[in-house]
Enzyme design. Structure first.
Site, PDB file in Angstrom:
ATOM      1  N   ASN A  87       8.924  -5.420  50.815  1.00 44.39           N
ATOM      2  CA  ASN A  87       9.792  -5.588  49.643  1.00 44.39           C
ATOM      3  C   ASN A  87       9.506  -4.583  48.521  1.00 44.39           C
ATOM      4  O   ASN A  87      10.418  -4.221  47.784  1.00 44.39           O
ATOM      5  CB  ASN A  87       9.730  -7.028  49.127  1.00 44.39           C
ATOM      6  CG  ASN A  87       8.331  -7.494  48.849  1.00 44.39           C
ATOM      7  OD1 ASN A  87       7.366  -6.841  49.249  1.00 44.39           O
ATOM      8  ND2 ASN A  87       8.196  -8.602  48.161  1.00 44.39           N
ATOM      9  N   GLU A  95      -5.049  -9.220  42.773  1.00 43.99           N
ATOM     10  CA  GLU A  95      -4.739  -7.815  42.528  1.00 43.99           C
ATOM     11  C   GLU A  95      -4.548  -7.659  41.030  1.00 43.99           C
ATOM     12  O   GLU A  95      -4.278  -8.622  40.308  1.00 43.99           O
ATOM     13  CB  GLU A  95      -3.467  -7.424  43.286  1.00 43.99           C
ATOM     14  CG  GLU A  95      -3.667  -7.550  44.789  1.00 43.99           C
ATOM     15  CD  GLU A  95      -2.631  -6.855  45.639  1.00 43.99           C
ATOM     16  OE1 GLU A  95      -1.437  -7.110  45.429  1.00 43.99           O
ATOM     17  OE2 GLU A  95      -3.021  -6.075  46.523  1.00 43.99           O
ATOM     18  N   GLU A 123      -2.470 -11.543  49.801  1.00 43.95           N
ATOM     19  CA  GLU A 123      -1.339 -11.813  48.896  1.00 43.95           C
ATOM     20  C   GLU A 123      -0.203 -12.325  49.762  1.00 43.95           C
ATOM     21  O   GLU A 123       0.465 -11.545  50.433  1.00 43.95           O
ATOM     22  CB  GLU A 123      -0.916 -10.522  48.186  1.00 43.95           C
ATOM     23  CG  GLU A 123      -1.933  -9.963  47.235  1.00 43.95           C
ATOM     24  CD  GLU A 123      -2.128 -10.835  45.996  1.00 43.95           C
ATOM     25  OE1 GLU A 123      -1.315 -11.762  45.771  1.00 43.95           O
ATOM     26  OE2 GLU A 123      -3.101 -10.607  45.269  1.00 43.95           O
ATOM     27  N   CYS A 173       7.791 -12.439  46.512  1.00 45.71           N
ATOM     28  CA  CYS A 173       6.909 -13.543  46.916  1.00 45.71           C
ATOM     29  C   CYS A 173       6.778 -14.622  45.849  1.00 45.71           C
ATOM     30  O   CYS A 173       6.622 -15.789  46.152  1.00 45.71           O
ATOM     31  CB  CYS A 173       5.540 -12.973  47.242  1.00 45.71           C
ATOM     32  SG  CYS A 173       4.934 -11.918  45.933  1.00 45.71           S
TER      33      CYS A 173
HETATM   34  P1  NDP Z   1       4.623 -10.187  57.531  1.00 38.00           P
HETATM   35  O1  NDP Z   1       3.543 -11.176  57.366  1.00 38.00           O
HETATM   36  O2  NDP Z   1       5.534 -10.323  58.690  1.00 38.00           O
HETATM   37  O3  NDP Z   1       3.996  -8.729  57.630  1.00 38.00           O
HETATM   38  C1  NDP Z   1       3.158  -8.189  56.643  1.00 38.00           C
HETATM   39  C2  NDP Z   1       2.452  -6.983  57.198  1.00 38.00           C
HETATM   40  O4  NDP Z   1       1.459  -7.392  58.150  1.00 38.00           O
HETATM   41  C3  NDP Z   1       3.365  -6.021  57.945  1.00 38.00           C
HETATM   42  O5  NDP Z   1       2.936  -4.708  57.703  1.00 38.00           O
HETATM   43  C4  NDP Z   1       3.154  -6.429  59.382  1.00 38.00           C
HETATM   44  O6  NDP Z   1       3.509  -5.433  60.292  1.00 38.00           O
HETATM   45  C5  NDP Z   1       1.656  -6.699  59.370  1.00 38.00           C
HETATM   46  N1  NDP Z   1       1.184  -7.553  60.462  1.00 38.00           N
HETATM   47  C6  NDP Z   1       1.877  -8.434  61.228  1.00 38.00           C
HETATM   48  N2  NDP Z   1       1.046  -9.048  62.113  1.00 38.00           N
HETATM   49  C7  NDP Z   1      -0.194  -8.553  61.915  1.00 38.00           C
HETATM   50  C8  NDP Z   1      -1.488  -8.796  62.492  1.00 38.00           C
HETATM   51  N3  NDP Z   1      -1.665  -9.684  63.479  1.00 38.00           N
HETATM   52  N4  NDP Z   1      -2.545  -8.108  62.012  1.00 38.00           N
HETATM   53  C9  NDP Z   1      -2.398  -7.216  61.001  1.00 38.00           C
HETATM   54  N5  NDP Z   1      -1.201  -6.938  60.416  1.00 38.00           N
HETATM   55  C10 NDP Z   1      -0.117  -7.598  60.858  1.00 38.00           C
HETATM   56  O7  NDP Z   1       5.412 -10.181  56.167  1.00 38.00           O
HETATM   57  P2  NDP Z   1       6.762  -9.424  55.800  1.00 38.00           P
HETATM   58  O8  NDP Z   1       6.612  -7.968  55.973  1.00 38.00           O
HETATM   59  O9  NDP Z   1       7.869 -10.127  56.514  1.00 38.00           O
HETATM   60  O10 NDP Z   1       6.861  -9.708  54.225  1.00 38.00           O
HETATM   61  C11 NDP Z   1       7.361 -10.877  53.708  1.00 38.00           C
HETATM   62  C12 NDP Z   1       6.237 -11.823  53.358  1.00 38.00           C
HETATM   63  O11 NDP Z   1       5.336 -11.197  52.470  1.00 38.00           O
HETATM   64  C13 NDP Z   1       6.741 -13.043  52.628  1.00 38.00           C
HETATM   65  O12 NDP Z   1       6.134 -14.200  53.126  1.00 38.00           O
HETATM   66  C14 NDP Z   1       6.304 -12.815  51.192  1.00 38.00           C
HETATM   67  O13 NDP Z   1       6.134 -13.964  50.466  1.00 38.00           O
HETATM   68  C15 NDP Z   1       5.052 -12.043  51.377  1.00 38.00           C
HETATM   69  N6  NDP Z   1       4.791 -11.263  50.181  1.00 38.00           N
HETATM   70  C16 NDP Z   1       3.754 -11.619  49.372  1.00 38.00           C
HETATM   71  C17 NDP Z   1       3.501 -10.944  48.207  1.00 38.00           C
HETATM   72  C18 NDP Z   1       2.350 -11.304  47.330  1.00 38.00           C
HETATM   73  O14 NDP Z   1       1.923 -10.459  46.562  1.00 38.00           O
HETATM   74  N7  NDP Z   1       1.809 -12.486  47.389  1.00 38.00           N
HETATM   75  C19 NDP Z   1       4.345  -9.832  47.784  1.00 38.00           C
HETATM   76  C20 NDP Z   1       5.376  -9.504  48.726  1.00 38.00           C
HETATM   77  C21 NDP Z   1       5.586 -10.220  49.870  1.00 38.00           C
HETATM   78  P3  NDP Z   1       5.043  -5.318  60.787  1.00 38.00           P
HETATM   79  O15 NDP Z   1       5.888  -6.199  59.949  1.00 38.00           O
HETATM   80  O16 NDP Z   1       5.322  -3.910  60.602  1.00 38.00           O
HETATM   81  O17 NDP Z   1       5.058  -5.767  62.209  1.00 38.00           O
END
Ligand code: NDP
Length: 487
Positions: A152, A461, A249, A283
């Site tokens: 995002n 953070e 996060e 998020c």
């Molecule tokens: P995901 O959890 O699907 O993915 C986050 C990242 O982790 C991606 O780069 C993903 O790779 C990677 N990933 C997936 N599986 C693994 C694993 N087993 N080991 C290591 N890395 C892995 O989240 P989204 O990208 O769909 O983002 C949306 C989510 O993020 C929402 O739940 C949102 O609330 C949260 N979010 C939280 C924030 C905060 O600051 N608290 C801010 C922004 C978002 P890939 O997707 O490329 O496969």
């Protein structure tokens, strides 16, 4: 392909390609156009990135903190000078409107680099007088930190992780979300231009497996993830096995409490910003808006009226307020939640469809949607949707509202709108959240710590608090007398 990077990865100060990796198409979700293609990191790329980060970290840790700070501040200046170009790229990468990316993405990344760059020279330990003997603490870097980003805010997430990590003397290997591979590469370029040693900030592409390979690499000292709760649980568990530090996060289902005495326009504005900015893909969004019964009807009227004025459309058009979601899969997920909300008996006050017309045909658009008559048990009030869907709930008393607001496994953010000063602070204290806003919503300046409680995360953070999660203390005890020993 109009945003094709020089190569997929940025390692040891230069672009690096390995076409043996799985191809990843970067799709602009407003039109369906493939704007770039990168390749997932192969084991060889991961090894190269980690090895160069290990080398760079040694050099960087031996660099004076004042010089480290200068490099970070120079990177901030370069980002600001290139804001337009970086924002245009962020808009292509995420499909968020240029109106937002120009002010909220690279700009926020620059703020973080500047702030931690200014902090860097002041990061040190303390002396501990012991009456004769004394001790001192040394604030040491952790080593190589792995950053894994969500889609995002790709530039901001890369900078929010890199800034405290690098200020503390660490190196970072960053894996962006496979949906938004482009922006972090620019951040990596900019660090080199700012004078960072090669390898200090490497970017490798890939899906979950690449993230997992980095997170469990023997040279990894810390993993900082922005992502969903299920991914967080997996990454946290794998970090625990190696006794690595973490910052998690994660997601949320944050509540906003609007009391009868609130300023109506401000409260409606806060609720809209906290649900519709970035098409709801934030998020900390207040996806459960609890409104006190006495103001409910007026609140809903104004909310619907103002929501109707949101301009959906081409994210590259400066007049557009809201673009599509990041991907067609995310659009389908959000539309599915809207169907579930309908089926479970919530009433759509506005929105609820994919917008009609030629301009929207090819894009992953969802209308800004307000559900009225939502109850706590409904799926849309319990699960994170990550789209422009606001759920309106009604309450009678403060005690009831706080209890219902806290009845969730999440605890990222919360908000309260009231003119009663004492109530504002009382409610902020009672809400289970890492950050609570009074009479505003979703502001996250770099000066203040950001992060979640409960299932929403671990660590913070931004703010001085972030330093604790990117450094460790060594204690040195200095003996000034004879060693007394019974042996
Ligand atoms: P995901 O959890 O699907 O993915 C986050 C990242 O982790 C991606 O780069 C993903 O790779 C990677 N990933 C997936 N599986 C693994 C694993 N087993 N080991 C290591 N890395 C892995 O989240 P989204 O990208 O769909 O983002 C949306 C989510 O993020 C929402 O739940 C949102 O609330 C949260 N979010 C939280 C924030 C905060 O600051 N608290 C801010 C922004 C978002 P890939 O997707 O490329 O496969």
């Amino acid at each position: 392909m109009r945003a094709q990077p020089t190569a997929s990865h940025f390692v040891d100060g230069a672009y690096l390609e390995d076409e043996a990796g799985t191809p990843i198409d970067n799709v602009f979700a407003a039109t369906g156009e493939v704007i770039a293609r990168v390749h997932a990191a192969t084991p060889a790329v991961i090894e190269a990135a980690m090895a160069s980060a290990v080398r760079a970290q040694r050099v960087w840790a031996a660099t004076s903190p004042a010089e480290r700070g200068r490099v970070l501040r120079r990177a901030a200046d370069i980002i600001r000078a290139r804001n337009e170009e970086l924002s245009a790229l962020e808009t292509l990468d995420t499909a968020k409107p240029i109106q937002e990316t120009l002010v909220a993405d690279a700009a926020s990344g620059a703020d973080a680099l500047e702030w931690f760059g200014t902090l860097a020279p002041g990061l040190h330990g303390e002396s501990v007088p012991l009456g004769g003997d004394f001790a001192y603490t040394v604030r040491e870097p952790l080593g190589v930190c792995v950053g894994i980003g969500a889609w995002n805010y790709p530039t901001q997430i890369a900078c929010w992780k890199a800034a405290p990590a690098l200020a503390c003397g660490n190196a970072m290997v960053f894996k962006p979300s496979e949906l938004t591979p482009l922006c972090a590469l620019k951040v990596a370029e900019i660090f080199i231009e700012a004078g960072a040693p090669t390898g200090l900030f490497n970017v490798v592409q890939g899906m979950g497996e690449a993230g997992a390979a980095l997170a469990t690499h023997p040279a990894t000292a810390k993993v900082s993830l922005t992502g969903s709760v299920p991914t967080g649980a997996k990454v946290y568990a794998s970090a625990a096995a190696g006794m690595r530090h973490v910052t998690m996060e994660l997601g949320g289902k944050s509540p906003l409490l609007v009391f009868d005495d609130a300023d109506l326009e401000d409260a409606v504005g806060g609720a809209m910003l906290g649900n519709f900015y970035s098409a709801g893909q934030i998020c900390s969004n207040c996806t459960r808006v609890f409104v006190q019964a006495g103001i409910k009807a007026r609140f809903l009227d104004r909310l619907v009226e103002r929501t109707r004025a949101i301009r959906l459309g081409d994210p590259t058009d400066p007049a557009t307020h809201m673009g599509p979601l990041v991907s067609y899969a995310q659009r389908d997920k959000v539309m599915n939640y809207i169907d579930i909300g309908r089926r479970e008996g919530a009433r759509i006050a506005i929105g609820g469809r994919a917008p009609q017309g030629e301009a929207f045909e090819k894009g992953a658009f969802v209308e800004p949607t307000v559900f009225d008559g939502v109850t706590d048990a409904m799926t849309i009030a319990r699960e994170e949707i990550f789209g422009p869907v606001l759920s309106l709930l009604t309450f009678e008393t403060e005690e009831e509202a706080v209890e219902r607001a806290n009845a969730t496994p999440y605890g990222l953010a919360a908000g309260v709108f009231t003119r009663d000063l004492a109530r504002g602070h009382r409610v902020a204290a009672a809400l289970q959240a890492g950050i609570a806003w009074i009479n505003t919503y979703n502001l996250t300046p770099v000066e203040e710590p950001f992060g979640g409680v409960k299932a929403s995360g671990v660590g913070r953070e931004n703010g001085r608090a972030a330093v604790e999660f990117y450094s460790q203390l060594k204690t040195v005890h200095v003996g000034m007398g004879r060693v007394e020993s019974p042996y």
